[in-house]
Design a protein around this motif. Sequence first.
Motif, PDB file in Angstrom:
ATOM      1  N   VAL A  10       0.855  -1.189   0.000  1.00  9.16           N
ATOM      2  CA  VAL A  10       0.000   0.000   0.000  1.00  9.16           C
ATOM      3  C   VAL A  10       0.888   1.235   0.000  1.00  9.16           C
ATOM      4  N   ILE A  11       0.449   2.231  -0.772  1.00  8.69           N
ATOM      5  CA  ILE A  11       1.166   3.509  -0.823  1.00  8.69           C
ATOM      6  C   ILE A  11       0.243   4.588  -0.278  1.00  8.69           C
ATOM      7  N   LEU A  12       0.747   5.376   0.639  1.00  7.33           N
ATOM      8  CA  LEU A  12      -0.045   6.433   1.274  1.00  7.33           C
ATOM      9  C   LEU A  12       0.662   7.764   1.152  1.00  7.33           C
ATOM     10  N   ARG A  13      -0.112   8.824   1.262  1.00 10.53           N
ATOM     11  CA  ARG A  13       0.453  10.155   1.482  1.00 10.53           C
ATOM     12  C   ARG A  13       0.471  10.395   2.983  1.00 10.53           C
ATOM     13  N   GLU A  14       1.404  11.192   3.439  1.00  5.85           N
ATOM     14  CA  GLU A  14       1.452  11.557   4.859  1.00  5.85           C
ATOM     15  C   GLU A  14       0.078  12.017   5.331  1.00  5.85           C
ATOM     16  N   GLY A  15      -0.330  11.532   6.484  1.00  6.60           N
ATOM     17  CA  GLY A  15      -1.614  11.940   7.039  1.00  6.60           C
ATOM     18  C   GLY A  15      -2.763  11.006   6.705  1.00  6.60           C
ATOM     19  N   GLU A  16      -2.569  10.148   5.700  1.00  5.50           N
ATOM     20  CA  GLU A  16      -3.640   9.212   5.335  1.00  5.50           C
ATOM     21  C   GLU A  16      -3.642   8.005   6.278  1.00  5.50           C
ATOM     22  N   ASP A  17      -4.742   7.268   6.209  1.00  2.31           N
ATOM     23  CA  ASP A  17      -4.903   6.103   7.076  1.00  2.31           C
ATOM     24  C   ASP A  17      -4.765   4.815   6.264  1.00  2.31           C
ATOM     25  N   ALA A  18      -4.420   3.736   6.978  1.00  3.72           N
ATOM     26  CA  ALA A  18      -4.335   2.425   6.326  1.00  3.72           C
ATOM     27  C   ALA A  18      -4.749   1.334   7.305  1.00  3.72           C
ATOM     28  N   VAL A  19      -5.258   0.254   6.750  1.00  7.14           N
ATOM     29  CA  VAL A  19      -5.596  -0.927   7.543  1.00  7.14           C
ATOM     30  C   VAL A  19      -4.892  -2.127   6.926  1.00  7.14           C
ATOM     31  N   ILE A  20      -4.222  -2.895   7.757  1.00  4.98           N
ATOM     32  CA  ILE A  20      -3.548  -4.106   7.304  1.00  4.98           C
ATOM     33  C   ILE A  20      -4.209  -5.286   8.014  1.00  4.98           C
ATOM     34  N   ASN A  21      -4.576  -6.292   7.240  1.00  7.87           N
ATOM     35  CA  ASN A  21      -5.294  -7.440   7.775  1.00  7.87           C
ATOM     36  C   ASN A  21      -4.432  -8.690   7.809  1.00  7.87           C
ATOM     37  N   THR A  76      -3.209   5.299  11.581  1.00  5.92           N
ATOM     38  CA  THR A  76      -3.942   6.536  11.319  1.00  5.92           C
ATOM     39  C   THR A  76      -2.985   7.717  11.269  1.00  5.92           C
ATOM     40  N   ALA A  77      -3.357   8.687  10.463  1.00  3.68           N
ATOM     41  CA  ALA A  77      -2.534   9.899  10.288  1.00  3.68           C
ATOM     42  C   ALA A  77      -1.076   9.511  10.067  1.00  3.68           C
ATOM     43  N   SER A  78      -0.861   8.746   9.022  1.00  3.01           N
ATOM     44  CA  SER A  78       0.452   8.133   8.818  1.00  3.01           C
ATOM     45  C   SER A  78       1.560   9.172   8.698  1.00  3.01           C
ATOM     46  N   GLN A  79       2.733   8.763   9.179  1.00  2.56           N
ATOM     47  CA  GLN A  79       3.931   9.585   9.104  1.00  2.56           C
ATOM     48  C   GLN A  79       4.952   8.875   8.224  1.00  2.56           C
ATOM     49  N   LEU A  80       5.931   9.636   7.750  1.00  2.00           N
ATOM     50  CA  LEU A  80       6.978   9.035   6.913  1.00  2.00           C
ATOM     51  C   LEU A  80       7.647   7.863   7.615  1.00  2.00           C
ATOM     52  N   SER A  81       7.772   7.962   8.927  1.00  2.00           N
ATOM     53  CA  SER A  81       8.450   6.928   9.706  1.00  2.00           C
ATOM     54  C   SER A  81       7.667   5.614   9.766  1.00  2.00           C
ATOM     55  N   TYR A  82       6.412   5.631   9.314  1.00  2.00           N
ATOM     56  CA  TYR A  82       5.621   4.405   9.315  1.00  2.00           C
ATOM     57  C   TYR A  82       5.981   3.476   8.146  1.00  2.00           C
ATOM     58  N   SER A  83       6.757   3.979   7.207  1.00  2.00           N
ATOM     59  CA  SER A  83       7.128   3.152   6.055  1.00  2.00           C
ATOM     60  C   SER A  83       7.896   1.920   6.489  1.00  2.00           C
ATOM     61  N   GLY A  84       7.631   0.818   5.833  1.00  2.00           N
ATOM     62  CA  GLY A  84       8.295  -0.441   6.156  1.00  2.00           C
ATOM     63  C   GLY A  84       7.396  -1.606   5.803  1.00  2.00           C
ATOM     64  N   THR A  85       7.846  -2.792   6.162  1.00  2.00           N
ATOM     65  CA  THR A  85       7.039  -3.985   5.928  1.00  2.00           C
ATOM     66  C   THR A  85       6.476  -4.455   7.264  1.00  2.00           C
ATOM     67  N   TYR A  86       5.171  -4.673   7.274  1.00  2.00           N
ATOM     68  CA  TYR A  86       4.486  -5.083   8.490  1.00  2.00           C
ATOM     69  C   TYR A  86       4.189  -6.583   8.427  1.00  2.00           C
ATOM     70  N   PHE A  87       4.541  -7.262   9.501  1.00  2.00           N
ATOM     71  CA  PHE A  87       4.310  -8.704   9.580  1.00  2.00           C
ATOM     72  C   PHE A  87       3.405  -9.025  10.759  1.00  2.00           C
ATOM     73  N   CYS A  88       2.473  -9.924  10.523  1.00  2.00           N
ATOM     74  CA  CYS A  88       1.771 -10.503  11.658  1.00  2.00           C
ATOM     75  C   CYS A  88       2.377 -11.879  11.928  1.00  2.00           C
ATOM     76  N   GLY A  89       2.438 -12.232  13.176  1.00  2.00           N
ATOM     77  CA  GLY A  89       2.886 -13.555  13.596  1.00  2.00           C
ATOM     78  C   GLY A  89       1.809 -14.130  14.503  1.00  2.00           C
ATOM     79  N   VAL A  90       1.415 -15.368  14.258  1.00  2.00           N
ATOM     80  CA  VAL A  90       0.293 -15.908  15.013  1.00  2.00           C
ATOM     81  C   VAL A  90       0.720 -17.081  15.882  1.00  2.00           C
ATOM     82  N   ILE A  91       0.004 -17.213  16.979  1.00  2.00           N
ATOM     83  CA  ILE A  91       0.132 -18.369  17.864  1.00  2.00           C
ATOM     84  C   ILE A  91      -1.245 -18.992  17.934  1.00  2.00           C
ATOM     85  N   MET A  92      -1.308 -20.297  17.656  1.00  2.00           N
ATOM     86  CA  MET A  92      -2.610 -20.936  17.514  1.00  2.00           C
ATOM     87  C   MET A  92      -3.065 -21.651  18.779  1.00  2.00           C
ATOM     88  N   ILE A  93      -2.126 -22.077  19.608  1.00  2.00           N
ATOM     89  CA  ILE A  93      -2.509 -22.761  20.834  1.00  2.00           C
ATOM     90  C   ILE A  93      -1.713 -22.201  21.994  1.00  2.00           C
TER      91      ILE A  93
END
Lengths: 112, 114
Positions: A10-21, A76-93
């Motif tokens: 996803v590409i955002l402009r500063e100040g925009e919001d994003a949701v990662i699922n 929310t209200a994204s900043q330049l410093s929010y750039s990067g790759t976001y990972f979720c890690g799950v634990i099932m039990i």
Amino acid sequence: QQPVQSPQAVILREGEDAVINCSSSKALYSVHWYRQKHGEAPVFLMILLKGGEQKGHDKISASFNEKKQQSSLYLTASQLSYSGTYFCGVIMIYNQGGKLIFGQGTELSVKP
Amino acid sequence: NAGVTQTPKFRILKIGQSMTLQCAQDMNHNYMYWYRQDPGMGLKLIYYSVGAGITDKGEVPNGYNVSRSTTEDFPLRLELAAPSQTSVYFCASSYSGDASYEQYFGPGTRLTVT
């Protein structure tokens, strides 16, 4: 068993919001979120536990829908410093011994 | 505290060579992990340890070995390096294996096998 993240990028402009699922085909006990900047190590953001407990970053929010086996990270209200790759890690039990199973990542770019 | 440290930062190996990736933590964490990250991919668990003298396999253990003789150190050994082992390797630690504890990652070792 690997959770699926969306969107892939996803590409955002500063100040925009994003949701990662992060979605799993199996029931989840816990979801961890990490951010990795290019060439650096992943850094902890948040932990969400079954039952509603949360732990982590003050400026980032997330949700965990146990019935849907899904977690969402809200930037929310994204900043330049929010750039990067976001990972979720799950634990099932409960006794998974801290072994996280990571998603493939979502690359976030915040432009001025 | 230095946190989690890894050496070397970069390494190029020839096919068939062996090497040890070093990992150390000074946070007195019981749990330690080794992950590999291929380009554009997530992290895959290679091996983990719940304490000194106790190790177990993760998702992708083939071609690797580990040992944990002290709480602080968790080296990863590559035997007979293959091009498929070209990757970035991250070591991590956590205080506990409980789901409420976060993992702290080292800076990584970038390995190329040619």
